[in-house]
Design a protein around this motif. Structure first.
Motif, mmCIF file in Angstrom:
data_model
loop_
_atom_site.group_PDB
_atom_site.id
_atom_site.type_symbol
_atom_site.label_atom_id
_atom_site.label_comp_id
_atom_site.label_asym_id
_atom_site.label_seq_id
_atom_site.Cartn_x
_atom_site.Cartn_y
_atom_site.Cartn_z
ATOM 1 N N VAL A 127 -43.235 11.691 -72.353
ATOM 2 C CA VAL A 127 -41.896 11.122 -72.588
ATOM 3 C C VAL A 127 -41.471 10.261 -71.392
ATOM 4 O O VAL A 127 -41.460 10.733 -70.249
ATOM 5 C CB VAL A 127 -40.853 12.258 -72.797
ATOM 6 N N GLY A 128 -41.115 9.025 -71.694
ATOM 7 C CA GLY A 128 -40.689 8.116 -70.621
ATOM 8 C C GLY A 128 -39.197 8.204 -70.363
ATOM 9 O O GLY A 128 -38.450 8.840 -71.109
ATOM 10 N N ASN A 168 -41.107 10.224 -64.671
ATOM 11 C CA ASN A 168 -41.576 9.361 -65.763
ATOM 12 C C ASN A 168 -40.608 8.208 -66.015
ATOM 13 O O ASN A 168 -40.612 7.617 -67.094
ATOM 14 C CB ASN A 168 -41.689 10.175 -67.064
ATOM 15 N N SER A 169 -39.777 7.896 -65.016
ATOM 16 C CA SER A 169 -38.740 6.888 -65.275
ATOM 17 C C SER A 169 -39.317 5.479 -65.365
ATOM 18 O O SER A 169 -38.642 4.562 -65.838
ATOM 19 C CB SER A 169 -37.653 6.941 -64.193
ATOM 20 N N HIS A 170 -40.571 5.309 -64.925
ATOM 21 C CA HIS A 170 -41.144 3.959 -64.912
ATOM 22 C C HIS A 170 -41.674 3.508 -66.273
ATOM 23 O O HIS A 170 -42.091 2.380 -66.431
ATOM 24 C CB HIS A 170 -42.268 3.877 -63.870
ATOM 25 N N PHE A 171 -41.698 4.391 -67.274
ATOM 26 C CA PHE A 171 -42.103 3.913 -68.605
ATOM 27 C C PHE A 171 -41.145 4.472 -69.661
ATOM 28 O O PHE A 171 -40.248 5.247 -69.348
ATOM 29 C CB PHE A 171 -43.569 4.271 -68.911
ATOM 30 N N GLY A 172 -41.342 4.067 -70.897
ATOM 31 C CA GLY A 172 -40.482 4.576 -71.963
ATOM 32 C C GLY A 172 -39.654 3.472 -72.580
ATOM 33 O O GLY A 172 -39.328 2.482 -71.926
ATOM 34 N N THR A 217 -33.023 9.441 -67.594
ATOM 35 C CA THR A 217 -32.589 8.428 -66.628
ATOM 36 C C THR A 217 -32.057 7.146 -67.271
ATOM 37 O O THR A 217 -31.736 6.198 -66.565
ATOM 38 C CB THR A 217 -33.756 8.043 -65.684
ATOM 39 N N SER A 218 -31.981 7.119 -68.591
ATOM 40 C CA SER A 218 -31.540 5.890 -69.244
ATOM 41 C C SER A 218 -30.789 6.245 -70.523
ATOM 42 O O SER A 218 -30.479 7.412 -70.757
ATOM 43 C CB SER A 218 -32.753 5.010 -69.562
#
Ligand code: B12
Ligand code: SF4
Length: 510
Positions: free
Chosen positions: A168-169, A183-187, A144-145
């Motif tokens: 995995v973020g 898991n898009s809220h961390f990483g 997502t990033s």
């Protein structure tokens, strides 16, 4: 530890009839492959639009086929894609362009059907915004990033023969029960761009791109030798226009704050240019920064170092008008910044496309980050100054914002006509086409200017795609066509008409 191999696949391209297909070759894969190279994981890039040394371009590139949507598909066969994919443990397919989504999903579907155990990854602004459709097509992980860190983490987990990506973020993934985990809220993302891997440009089919000779701006002269490559000296932008992904790439979003303007050091940029020149053999470099002048002093310093480097720098992105003017003695009044314009010419820029966007301050304020008020400078002086330094100068306008009135559209066209007299080489008029991942897309969906079942194949940048607007779509197209005809010279019109999908360019067949 398991030996793993990851394929980065650009799918075949789809384009509307009468538009020119241009191979993708965008920078995601050189960066991701570079990140994997740095941890000794093997990867490869295959561009299914142009193939590799085992594919004969004449067999497919100029023999495009029509898709059920009416679009034209250019690329190798599905069988060939499967043959290439068969050699890898995971296949990544980038999706930054919504208009290419169908080809991305098709590749995923055929690969998953034939090889259910291979992992399928996607990433890019479109994939991030349309995760539902991507998982439905068979993808296992959506990044997502910016993903240089996340792809390394995923690869290391695969080396342990695991598919547990819970640590995995900045991804969405399907767990072993088929449940989609967010898991898009961390990483972590890389804020210091010198820490990015050196892009693995050598993995792109550069020689094929050069032979085909259809780089981004497309204005390449027929028969002229092309050896082009792309690079970025910065990421992000200080503005946040309603029609741009950057406006949604903020802290707390799925991608995190990657819209923030960040830049590489001058030395790092010089190192990359040296690689492009000496190792890749590039002669023309497209700087793809979203906002190369995001920090003007830095850009001037950098460009001064690049003068005489022996590469033609081309730029289709990243120059806003505000960067080409400077304050004058008269309070509030701006004048052309000749130092910058002269420098752009000295460094090899052959062309500047001025993004006037609109002749209406209201539109610029509401939809275009209020970048530069037209009443604060003389645009004719700016055009004349660029021409003085022997650069080609075109302009782009946008018409058909969701609330734009007939009178406002007329104002923009009258402005364009006025600008012609200053020696412009071309004026293009684009109809506003909201794409997923941008605020204007969300606005138009909410306010019923777009159908809820948005279908990217029905969206065409040459068409008026919005409904319930002050000017009906067909009328808006007719206004655009007339404006284009009235504001351009015959030479430019003929050249534009030759850019059609499937057409043979001299350099493609030589
Ligand atoms: C360069 C560029 C182009 C070039 C691309 C070719 C090239 N050789 O570079 C050209 C000029 C051809 C182009 C054309 C168009 N473009 Co353009 N372009 C860009 C731009 C400025 C940079 C892309 C890039 O290289 N980014 C840098 C790389 C490193 O970032 P990235 O691609 O996002 O990849 C990272 C992550 O997303 C992720 N990731 C991405 N893919 C994958 C895949 C996997 C497997 C994984 C793990 C991770 C991953 O990891 C990567 C590394 O960090 C973007 C804006 C932007 N800043 O991204 C617009 C952008 C992609 N373009 C856009 C548009 C609209 C267009 C056009 C439709 C314009 C037009 N009207 O013609 C066309 C479409 C072309 C087509 N084929 O359909 C939009 C797309 C929005 C959308 N939802 O569709 C963008 C986002 C700009 C915007 N307005 O918001 N473009
Ligand atoms: S100036 Fe360009 S890159 Fe920056 S937010 Fe606006 S459209 Fe995006």
């Amino acid at each position: 530890m398991k030996n793993i191999k990851i394929l980065f696949l650009y799918p075949p391209e789809q384009s509307w009839p009468k538009t020119m297909v241009k191979p993708n070759g965008s920078l995601a894969y050189p960066y991701l492959a570079g990140a994997l190279r740095d941890i000794n994981v093997e990867s490869s890039v295959y561009d299914a639009c142009v193939g590799n040394d085992d594919d004969n371009l004449d067999d497919f590139f100029n023999k495009s086929s029509e898709l059920p949507s009416g679009m034209i598909r250019t690329g190798v066969s599905n069988e060939r894609i499967l043959e290439v994919a068969s050699n890898f443990d995971a296949i990544g397919i980038t999706s930054i362009f919504s208009q290419q989504e169908t080809q991305v999903l098709n590749c995923a579907k055929i690969i998953k059907k034939k090889f259910p155990n291979k992992l399928l990854f996607s990433g890019g602004v479109n994939a991030k915004s349309r995760t539902f459709f991507f998982f439905a097509a068979g993808f296992d992980v959506i990044f997502t990033s910016e993903s240089e860190i996340a792809i390394q983490q995923v690869a290391k987990i695969m080396q342990k023969n695991s598919d547990d990506f819970s640590s995995v973020g900045k991804i969405y993934y399907k767990n072993k029960y088929g449940k989609i985990i967010d898991n898009s809220h961390f990483g972590d993302i890389i804020l210091d761009l010198d820490k990015l891997p050196i892009p693995a440009w050598e993995m792109l089919p550069n020689k094929r791109y050069w032979k085909i000779g259809r780089p981004h701006g497309g204005k390449a002269e027929q028969g002229k030798e092309l050896r082009y490559a792309s690079m970025m000296t910065s990421r992000g932008c200080p503005f946040s226009c309603s029609y741009c992904h950057i406006a949604e790439e903020v802290a707390g979003s799925k991608s995190g704050a990657i819209g923030k303007f960040r830049f590489k050091s001058d030395d790092r940029v010089i190192d990359e240019l040296t690689i492009l020149k000496n190792k890749i053999g590039a002669k023309q470099v497209f700087i793809e920064d979203d906002s190369i002048f995001g920090m003007k002093r830095r850009a001037i310093r950098l460009l001064k170092r690049i003068v005489g480097f022996g590469l033609d720098l081309m730029d289709v992105n990243g120059i806003n008008m505000i960067h080409l003017v400077k304050k004058s003695n008269k309070p509030g009044w701006m004048v052309p910044d000749e130092e910058v314009i002269e420098l752009l010419s000295a460094v090899g820029f052959k062309e500047i496309v001025l993004p006037f966007e609109s002749g209406n301050p209201r539109i610029i304020k509401k939809w275009c980050s209020n970048k530069l008020a037209l009443e604060r400078f003389n645009p004719g002086d700016l055009i004349k100054t660029i021409k003085k330094h022997k650069m080609y100068v075109g302009t782009n306008y946008m018409i058909g914002f969701p609330d734009e009135t007939r009178k406002e559209v007329e104002t923009t066209i009258n402005f364009a006509k006025k600008m012609q007299q200053y020696g412009l080489d071309h004026s293009n008029f684009y109809l506003v086409m909201p794409v997923p991942g941008t605020p204007i897309f969300d606005y138009c969906t909410k306010n019923k200017h777009l159908l809820l079942d948005y279908n990217p194949d029905k969206f065409q940048w040459t068409k008026a795609n919005l409904i319930n607007t002050p000017i009906p779509p067909l009328e808006l197209e007719a206004i655009r066509d007339k404006a284009w005809n009235d504001c351009n010279n015959e030479k430019f019109k003929q050249m534009r008409k030759s850019w059609v999908a499937g057409s043979t360019s001299k350099s493609a067949t030589k």
